[in-house]
Design a protein around this motif. Structure first.
Motif, PDB file in Angstrom:
ATOM      1  N   GLY A  18       0.797  -1.229   0.000  1.00 53.92           N
ATOM      2  CA  GLY A  18       0.000   0.000   0.000  1.00 53.92           C
ATOM      3  C   GLY A  18       0.823   1.270   0.000  1.00 53.92           C
ATOM      4  O   GLY A  18       0.315   2.342   0.359  1.00 53.92           O
ATOM      5  N   GLY A  19       2.100   1.164  -0.372  1.00 54.84           N
ATOM      6  CA  GLY A  19       2.937   2.352  -0.422  1.00 54.84           C
ATOM      7  C   GLY A  19       3.526   2.762   0.920  1.00 54.84           C
ATOM      8  O   GLY A  19       4.201   3.796   1.008  1.00 54.84           O
ATOM      9  N   HIS A  20       3.281   1.981   1.981  1.00 57.89           N
ATOM     10  CA  HIS A  20       3.818   2.315   3.300  1.00 57.89           C
ATOM     11  C   HIS A  20       5.265   1.851   3.427  1.00 57.89           C
ATOM     12  O   HIS A  20       5.688   0.898   2.778  1.00 57.89           O
ATOM     13  N   GLU A  21       6.004   2.544   4.284  1.00 59.27           N
ATOM     14  CA  GLU A  21       7.417   2.229   4.467  1.00 59.27           C
ATOM     15  C   GLU A  21       7.644   1.201   5.568  1.00 59.27           C
ATOM     16  O   GLU A  21       8.738   0.641   5.674  1.00 59.27           O
ATOM     17  N   THR A  22       6.650   0.958   6.417  1.00 52.94           N
ATOM     18  CA  THR A  22       6.777   0.004   7.518  1.00 52.94           C
ATOM     19  C   THR A  22       5.568  -0.928   7.520  1.00 52.94           C
ATOM     20  O   THR A  22       4.689  -0.840   6.657  1.00 52.94           O
ATOM     21  N   ILE A  23       5.529  -1.810   8.515  1.00 54.15           N
ATOM     22  CA  ILE A  23       4.425  -2.753   8.621  1.00 54.15           C
ATOM     23  C   ILE A  23       3.137  -2.078   9.085  1.00 54.15           C
ATOM     24  O   ILE A  23       2.060  -2.664   8.967  1.00 54.15           O
ATOM     25  N   PHE A  24       3.227  -0.866   9.590  1.00 53.52           N
ATOM     26  CA  PHE A  24       2.042  -0.156  10.070  1.00 53.52           C
ATOM     27  C   PHE A  24       1.315   0.464   8.879  1.00 53.52           C
ATOM     28  O   PHE A  24       1.879   1.273   8.138  1.00 53.52           O
ATOM     29  N   ASP A  25       0.051   0.077   8.695  1.00 53.25           N
ATOM     30  CA  ASP A  25      -0.679   0.545   7.521  1.00 53.25           C
ATOM     31  C   ASP A  25      -2.059   1.115   7.857  1.00 53.25           C
ATOM     32  O   ASP A  25      -2.859   1.374   6.947  1.00 53.25           O
ATOM     33  N   ARG A  26      -2.327   1.319   9.134  1.00 50.76           N
ATOM     34  CA  ARG A  26      -3.615   1.905   9.520  1.00 50.76           C
ATOM     35  C   ARG A  26      -3.366   3.258  10.177  1.00 50.76           C
ATOM     36  O   ARG A  26      -3.102   3.348  11.376  1.00 50.76           O
ATOM     37  N   ARG A  27      -3.445   4.287   9.382  1.00 48.78           N
ATOM     38  CA  ARG A  27      -3.161   5.637   9.884  1.00 48.78           C
ATOM     39  C   ARG A  27      -4.354   6.166  10.679  1.00 48.78           C
ATOM     40  O   ARG A  27      -5.479   6.193  10.177  1.00 48.78           O
ATOM     41  N   PRO A  28      -4.108   6.578  11.904  1.00 50.77           N
ATOM     42  CA  PRO A  28      -5.198   7.140  12.718  1.00 50.77           C
ATOM     43  C   PRO A  28      -5.757   8.412  12.100  1.00 50.77           C
ATOM     44  O   PRO A  28      -5.052   9.140  11.390  1.00 50.77           O
ATOM     45  N   LYS A  29      -6.988   8.682  12.381  1.00 56.08           N
ATOM     46  CA  LYS A  29      -7.616   9.898  11.866  1.00 56.08           C
ATOM     47  C   LYS A  29      -6.976  11.129  12.504  1.00 56.08           C
ATOM     48  O   LYS A  29      -6.611  11.118  13.669  1.00 56.08           O
ATOM     49  N   GLY A  30      -6.851  12.179  11.739  1.00 54.94           N
ATOM     50  CA  GLY A  30      -6.304  13.418  12.253  1.00 54.94           C
ATOM     51  C   GLY A  30      -4.800  13.508  12.193  1.00 54.94           C
ATOM     52  O   GLY A  30      -4.227  14.500  12.655  1.00 54.94           O
ATOM     53  N   ILE A  31      -4.116  12.479  11.647  1.00 54.88           N
ATOM     54  CA  ILE A  31      -2.659  12.496  11.537  1.00 54.88           C
ATOM     55  C   ILE A  31      -2.280  12.500  10.067  1.00 54.88           C
ATOM     56  O   ILE A  31      -2.787  11.694   9.279  1.00 54.88           O
ATOM     57  N   SER A  32      -1.390  13.400   9.701  1.00 57.97           N
ATOM     58  CA  SER A  32      -0.974  13.482   8.300  1.00 57.97           C
ATOM     59  C   SER A  32      -0.131  12.263   7.931  1.00 57.97           C
ATOM     60  O   SER A  32       0.407  11.560   8.797  1.00 57.97           O
ATOM     61  N   GLU A  33      -0.017  12.022   6.650  1.00 54.11           N
ATOM     62  CA  GLU A  33       0.762  10.881   6.158  1.00 54.11           C
ATOM     63  C   GLU A  33       2.226  11.014   6.577  1.00 54.11           C
ATOM     64  O   GLU A  33       2.873  10.036   6.966  1.00 54.11           O
ATOM     65  N   GLU A  34       2.755  12.243   6.514  1.00 48.81           N
ATOM     66  CA  GLU A  34       4.159  12.457   6.892  1.00 48.81           C
ATOM     67  C   GLU A  34       4.378  12.187   8.374  1.00 48.81           C
ATOM     68  O   GLU A  34       5.351  11.520   8.761  1.00 48.81           O
ATOM     69  N   ALA A  35       3.468  12.688   9.216  1.00 50.21           N
ATOM     70  CA  ALA A  35       3.596  12.455  10.652  1.00 50.21           C
ATOM     71  C   ALA A  35       3.418  10.976  10.975  1.00 50.21           C
ATOM     72  O   ALA A  35       4.108  10.433  11.851  1.00 50.21           O
TER      73      ALA A  35
END
Length: 222
Positions: A18-35
């Motif tokens: 999914g284009g992620h750099e790590t195993i974490f792929d569920r971004r919490p709401k309110g957090i930018s992709e960079e953060a």
């Protein structure tokens, strides 16, 4: 042809997608992709350090917790496997896929038991754990189904045809007629230069057959 059980016996599950750099792929709401990417790298660093500190310790605690369950362990683990498989939409799936699903169900059961008696006690939510394992299972199926199996299938067809084709044997050889036939012992070995010239005008399929005929008489090369 490759049997279905052979295809699904070992599944490759991509760790990063999914284009992620790590195993974490569920971004919490309110957090930018960079953060989110920065936080993910920090979490990965914490995981690495924790593994170095606790290596060889966690599994012992897990086993002790399983042992305490006694006779309840097997039926409880089986119930978790059934729960996982039941959460999948496997209607119409072949037996190999269902077997792979039960293998992933064992992973889910191991995590759920760890949440009960072992190092994951009180950590995580059952629904989130099941969703994560289901995601891995589906990713594994996608990778397996996307493989180009034409080369393997062609090899299997060639092998089957060669198996069914009566190849010449040394005891039955007609050295004056069998193209490409030679032995590795005795005075019956044919001149290789003559055989090379006789093979020059053959089609590709005939050359393959000729090489197979040669190989069948050389025990070290068959």
């Amino acid at each position: 042809m490759t049997r279905a059980g052979d295809v699904y016996r070992c599944l490759d599950v991509p760790a990063v997608h999914g284009g992620h750099e790590t195993i974490f792929d569920r971004r919490p709401k309110g957090i930018s992709e960079e953060a989110f990417t920065r936080c993910a790298h920090k979490w990965m660093d914490k995981i690495r350090k924790a593994c170095e500190v606790h290596h060889g310790v966690v599994f012992d605690a897990y086993l002790r917790g399983l042992i305490k369950l006694g006779d309840k362990l097997k039926p409880r683990a089986q119930a978790y496997v059934d729960e996982f498989v039941g959460s999948l939409n496997l209607k119409g799936a072949d037996g190999a896929v269902k077997h792979a699903a039960r293998n992933f169900g064992v992973i889910y059961a191991g995590l759920r038991l760890a949440m009960e008696v072992g190092p994951l006690d009180g950590i995580g939510r059952p629904g989130a754990v099941r969703a994560a394992v289901k995601s891995c299972f589906r990713d594994g199926l996608k990778v397996t189904r996307s493989r180009d199996t034409r080369l393997a299938e062609a090899k299997a067809i060639l092998h089957q045809r060669l198996t069914e084709t009566p190849l010449p044997r040394k005891q039955e050889a007609r050295l004056d007629m069998d193209v490409g036939f030679c032995t590795t012992e005795g005075p019956d070995e044919l001149g290789r230069s003559a055989r090379r010239s006789s093979c020059a005008g053959l089609t590709l399929s005939r050359r393959i057959f000729t090489l197979c005929c040669r190989g069948s008489t050389r025990r070290a090369r068959w």
